[in-house]
Design an enzyme around this catalytic site. Structure first.
Site, PDB file in Angstrom:
ATOM      1  N   GLU A 141       0.819  -1.221   0.000  1.00 41.54           N
ATOM      2  CA  GLU A 141       0.000   0.000   0.000  1.00 41.54           C
ATOM      3  C   GLU A 141       0.850   1.265   0.000  1.00 41.54           C
ATOM      4  OE1 GLU A 141      -2.940  -0.221  -0.764  1.00 41.54           O
ATOM      5  OE2 GLU A 141      -3.404  -2.312  -0.287  1.00 41.54           O
ATOM      6  N   ASP A 162       2.332 -13.001   1.295  1.00 42.50           N
ATOM      7  CA  ASP A 162       3.466 -12.268   1.853  1.00 42.50           C
ATOM      8  C   ASP A 162       4.788 -12.999   1.642  1.00 42.50           C
ATOM      9  OD1 ASP A 162       1.666 -10.392   2.721  1.00 42.50           O
ATOM     10  OD2 ASP A 162       2.378 -10.355   4.785  1.00 42.50           O
TER      11      ASP A 162
END
Length: 413
Positions: A217, A278
């Site tokens: 982000e 991740d």
């Protein structure tokens, strides 16, 4: 036929439940209006603008707004600090899993030379930990920026010319996070992350437990698009990220080739701007580095961060700003903790009256940029922390977490 469709729907729902959801493209489409021309190029302190230096390490002060409706959402300081550590590893290419970058892409992997610190000075010049906690009556927030306003149950942004605002809060549906692109409304500027994907310690979940949601982000916050350009065989505008058919979920096997791949190397699915798990994200490219750093140039939306001193706690004065907290039952008086000597040459002793005050608590020493220099678990009510390998300067010692955390300022001679 009807039974077949029901089975397909159930299987599809099961698969989707484990996928990363970044709501950036939807947010940008419905909420973002470019406002670069209307932004004041001067910092609020009247410091004149300057341009970036070649390969200068840019440090961004961060303020974390932890919004919680229950204890589970009120994540610990240790979890917050773990996220800052992840960001500093990922943006400086110090992540150990960079070794997993395929050989054909290794020359494209980049150290962005961007770092992050928890703010030490608030907008009024007072000392701060850079972590704000506010109880909210809302169990979840919609992707509608309500979390960014105290009047709507959230927390007001700190001056977005000097701070990266990160709101950590529960969001409706499957959204894990979203960000504002450079040049938007300064009252909404920043990043929003779900608490269960924030950092790599504490209450983090499953395939998204290494803090890469925030890395992704903040890439958006610094001007990067999704690597597939949010379109079928789209283009993210970066010269060294290969065109790919769409997003990738899970952990693909290299090479992942589609009908729009430019060569047999296929997708750069390990890029932080894809949507893989991740553990399968590990790189920014050189082109992405240039794009992110360009946001700090003269006249660009993030230029004011080159003049922000909010990581330097020695410039703070007065008392910290009080915070809204979750009502909790009264607790017994805290056992005092003392440290000595201070200033310190080689080691500092931490001492309390009761064993339970210190035994099992983690002691962490940070430098003035918020970087962890050392940590250890205390084994007795009188413990010694070695500091002989640290350079002279000002350090912060934090012992424990949450309500019983103790914080000390150390001077290393």
């Amino acid at each position: 036929m009807r039974l077949y469709l029901i089975i397909i729907f159930i299987l599809n729902s099961f698969c989707i439940s484990a996928q990363r959801v970044c709501d950036m493209d939807n947010y940008e489409k419905h909420n973002f209006q470019l406002q670069v021309a209307g932004r004041d190029p001067q910092s609020p302190d009247g410091i004149p603008p300057r341009d970036t230096s070649v390969n200068e390490i840019i440090t961004i002060p961060v303020v974390i707004h932890v919004l919680f409706n229950n204890e589970a959402q009120n994540i610990s300081d240790a979890q917050v600090l773990s996220q800052i550590d992840v960001l500093n590893r990922d943006f400086r290419m110090l992540n150990t899993d960079k070794a997993d970058v395929p050989a054909v892409f290794k020359s494209r992997a980049a150290d962005a030379r961007i770092m992050f610190c928890l703010a030490q000075v608030d907008p009024e010049g007072r000392p701060t930990t850079g972590i704000l906690r506010r109880y909210t009556k809302l169990p979840v927030f919609m992707v509608a920026d309500d979390m960014k306003f105290k009047s709507k149950g959230g927390s007001d942004a700190w001056d977005s010319r000097n701070y990266l605002n990160i709101w950590v809060c529960a969001m409706f549906g499957r959204t894990m996070g979203y960000a504002t692109p450079p040049g938007g409304d300064p009252l909404k500027d920043g990043v929003v992350i779900s608490p269960d994907v924030f950092g790599d310690k504490g209450r983090v979940r499953g395939d998204f437990n290494k803090g890469r949601t925030a890395t992704h982000e903040i890439g958006h916050w610094l001007g990067l698009r999704h690597i597939w350009g949010d379109d079928d065989c789209g283009d993210d505008g970066i010269w060294d990220t290969p065109k790919q058919m769409s997003y990738n979920f899970g952990c693909p096997t290299f090479p992942r080739v589609s009908y729009c791949s430019v060569d047999n190397n296929g997708d750069m699915y390990m890029n932080f701007m894809d949507l893989t798990n991740d553990a399968c994200m590990n790189m920014f490219s050189n082109g992405q580095k240039s794009k992110m750093r360009s946001q700090f140039a003269l006249g660009k939306p993030r230029n004011s961060f080159l003049r922000s001193y909010r990581c330097d706690g020695s410039l703070a004065s007065g008392a910290p700003l009080p915070q809204d907290t979750l009502p909790l039952p009264a607790v017994k008086k805290v056992d005092p903790v003392s440290i000595f000597p201070n200033p310190v040459l080689t080691e500092v002793t931490v001492q309390a009256k009761e064993d339970e005050t210190l035994i099992g608590k983690t002691a962490v020493v940070y430098n003035n940029t918020g970087t962890v220099m050392l940590s250890c678990v205390l084994q007795s009510k009188k413990a010694v922390i070695p500091m002989n390998k640290l350079l002279p300067g000002i350090y912060i010692l934090k012992i424990g977490a949450a309500a019983d955390q103790k914080v000390f300022k150390l001077v290393k001679m």
